[in-house]
Design a protein around this motif. Structure first.
Motif, short mmCIF file in Angstrom:
data_model
loop_
_atom_site.label_atom_id
_atom_site.label_comp_id
_atom_site.label_asym_id
_atom_site.label_seq_id
_atom_site.Cartn_x
_atom_site.Cartn_y
_atom_site.Cartn_z
N MET A 7 -2.10 11.38 3.00
CA MET A 7 -1.91 9.96 2.75
C MET A 7 -2.50 9.62 1.38
SD MET A 7 -2.88 9.19 6.59
CE MET A 7 -3.18 10.95 6.69
N GLU A 9 -3.32 6.57 -1.12
CA GLU A 9 -3.51 5.15 -1.45
C GLU A 9 -2.63 4.25 -0.57
OE1 GLU A 9 -5.56 3.55 -3.78
OE2 GLU A 9 -6.60 5.48 -3.78
N ILE A 10 -2.84 4.32 0.74
CA ILE A 10 -2.04 3.54 1.67
C ILE A 10 -2.62 2.15 1.85
CG2 ILE A 10 -1.15 3.41 4.04
CD1 ILE A 10 0.03 5.68 2.36
N TYR A 11 -1.76 1.15 1.66
CA TYR A 11 -2.13 -0.24 1.90
C TYR A 11 -1.19 -0.82 2.95
CZ TYR A 11 -5.05 -0.33 -2.32
OH TYR A 11 -6.02 -0.08 -3.26
N SER A 25 -6.84 7.02 1.48
CA SER A 25 -6.37 8.34 1.04
C SER A 25 -7.04 9.40 1.91
CB SER A 25 -6.71 8.58 -0.43
OG SER A 25 -5.99 7.71 -1.27
N HIS A 50 1.79 4.48 11.36
CA HIS A 50 2.36 4.94 10.09
C HIS A 50 2.79 6.41 10.18
CE1 HIS A 50 0.88 1.24 8.24
NE2 HIS A 50 1.53 1.57 7.13
N ARG A 56 5.57 1.05 7.97
CA ARG A 56 5.82 1.61 6.63
C ARG A 56 4.77 1.08 5.67
NH1 ARG A 56 11.69 1.41 3.56
NH2 ARG A 56 11.06 2.40 1.61
N PRO A 57 4.19 1.94 4.84
CA PRO A 57 3.17 1.46 3.89
C PRO A 57 3.75 0.41 2.95
CG PRO A 57 3.23 3.87 3.95
CD PRO A 57 4.42 3.39 4.71
N LYS A 59 2.24 -0.07 0.22
CA LYS A 59 1.97 0.62 -1.04
C LYS A 59 1.43 2.01 -0.70
CE LYS A 59 -0.66 0.20 -5.37
NZ LYS A 59 -1.69 -0.59 -6.10
N GLY A 60 1.78 3.01 -1.51
CA GLY A 60 1.34 4.38 -1.25
C GLY A 60 2.40 5.17 -0.53
N ARG A 61 2.07 6.43 -0.24
CA ARG A 61 3.04 7.27 0.45
C ARG A 61 2.34 8.24 1.39
NH1 ARG A 61 5.62 12.26 -2.99
NH2 ARG A 61 3.68 13.33 -3.50
N ILE A 62 3.14 8.75 2.35
CA ILE A 62 2.64 9.69 3.36
C ILE A 62 3.49 10.95 3.29
CG2 ILE A 62 2.21 10.07 5.82
CD1 ILE A 62 2.02 7.03 6.11
#
Length: 276
Positions: A7, A9-11, A25, A50, A56-57, A59-62
């Motif tokens: 993960m 920077e997931i917001y 993160s 998630h 779904r985030p 912001k950020g990605r998985i």
């Protein structure tokens, strides 16, 4: 180390304005029983939603097994065949008339043959030792039996990864012991295990790796003994160290125990006998 999930920077905030994940993160190692610890509102359930693509985030990605999660129907369908979630309240997950109908529902929607559906259901029920319940109406089951059926739902989908959200909630001590044995058995069979709880004793008995969440961020992560030793749980009103960890730590300081601290009562008693 091989990473199961990454993960970055997931917001995520809910429409009410509640911030659930704030720049989280984290890399989750593969082939370890990973336990997420955190008080209510720390982000545990939101994070799990998630990981199966329900949320779904913003912001950020998985990344799952090296591949970024995308939110197309085909990708999410494949993801949810590989990653299953057992929700905290089994009544929120179970809806069919009988146990067999419930556990067969998922595989039937994969367009499998009737023989394959039957095979998967029987295997899942056998793994959880509830074959005798297959014709029982769901509403006649005990809470512990419903919990096992909810797990069987995920197993019948042949999921590689199982997420348990507060699975020990409302269980007595016997129920918690039984649940530990079930999860250990699933892990030995090759399943990846991720579990969220606020029960530090349960976490200490099970985890190979602990992630502590606070206000949507990772407070600390690592092997259980290191995490519980480093964070002053006993000095916070909402936390305490696992009781067995506290006792074993003191006895090791006094010279009664040596080496790795025991994680379960039977291990603790065996270690004491050796030290006599």
């Amino acid at each position: 180390m091989t990473w199961l999930f990454e993960m970055q920077e997931i917001y995520f905030s809910y429409p009410t304005g509640t911030v659930a994940l704030e720049g989280l993160s984290l890399r989750i190692p593969s082939r370890k029983k990973v336990v997420f610890l955190g008080a209510n509102g720390s982000g545990k359930t939101t994070l799990f939603l998630h990981l199966v693509g329900i949320l779904r985030p913003q912001k950020g990605r998985i990344v799952f097994r090296g591949e970024p999660i995308t939110y197309t129907r085909s990708f999410l369908r494949e993801l949810r065949q590989k990653v299953g979630i057992v929700f905290q309240d089994p009544d929120a997950q179970l809806f069919a008339g009988t146990v067999f109908q419930e556990v067969s529902f998922g595989p039937m929607n994969l367009s499998l043959s009737e023989e394959e559906v039957q095979r998967r259901v029987k295997k899942a029920l056998a793994l959880l030792h509830i074959e005798q319940l297959q014709d029982r109406p769901i509403h006649f089951l005990s809470y512990g039996e419903k919990r096992r059926v909810a797990i069987a739902d995920v197993l019948a989908m042949d999921a590689e990864v199982i997420l348990f959200d507060e699975p020990n909630a409302y269980l007595d001590e016997q129920g918690k012991t039984s649940l530990l044995e079930i999860i250990e058995g699933l892990y030995r069979s090759g399943k990846e295990i991720l579990l969220a709880t606020h029960d530090v004793d349960f976490a200490y008995a099970l985890a190979d790796w602990v992630v502590v969440l606070e206000k949507g961020k990772v407070l600390r992560e690592g092997p259980p003994e290191e995490v519980f030793a480093a964070i002053p749980f006993s000095g916070q009103s909402s936390w305490r160290r696992p009781l067995l960890f506290e006792i074993a730590t003191v006895l090791r300081e006094w010279g009664y125990l040596h080496g790795t601290l025991p994680r379960r009562v039977e291990e603790f008693l065996a270690a004491l006998q050796k030290s006599e």
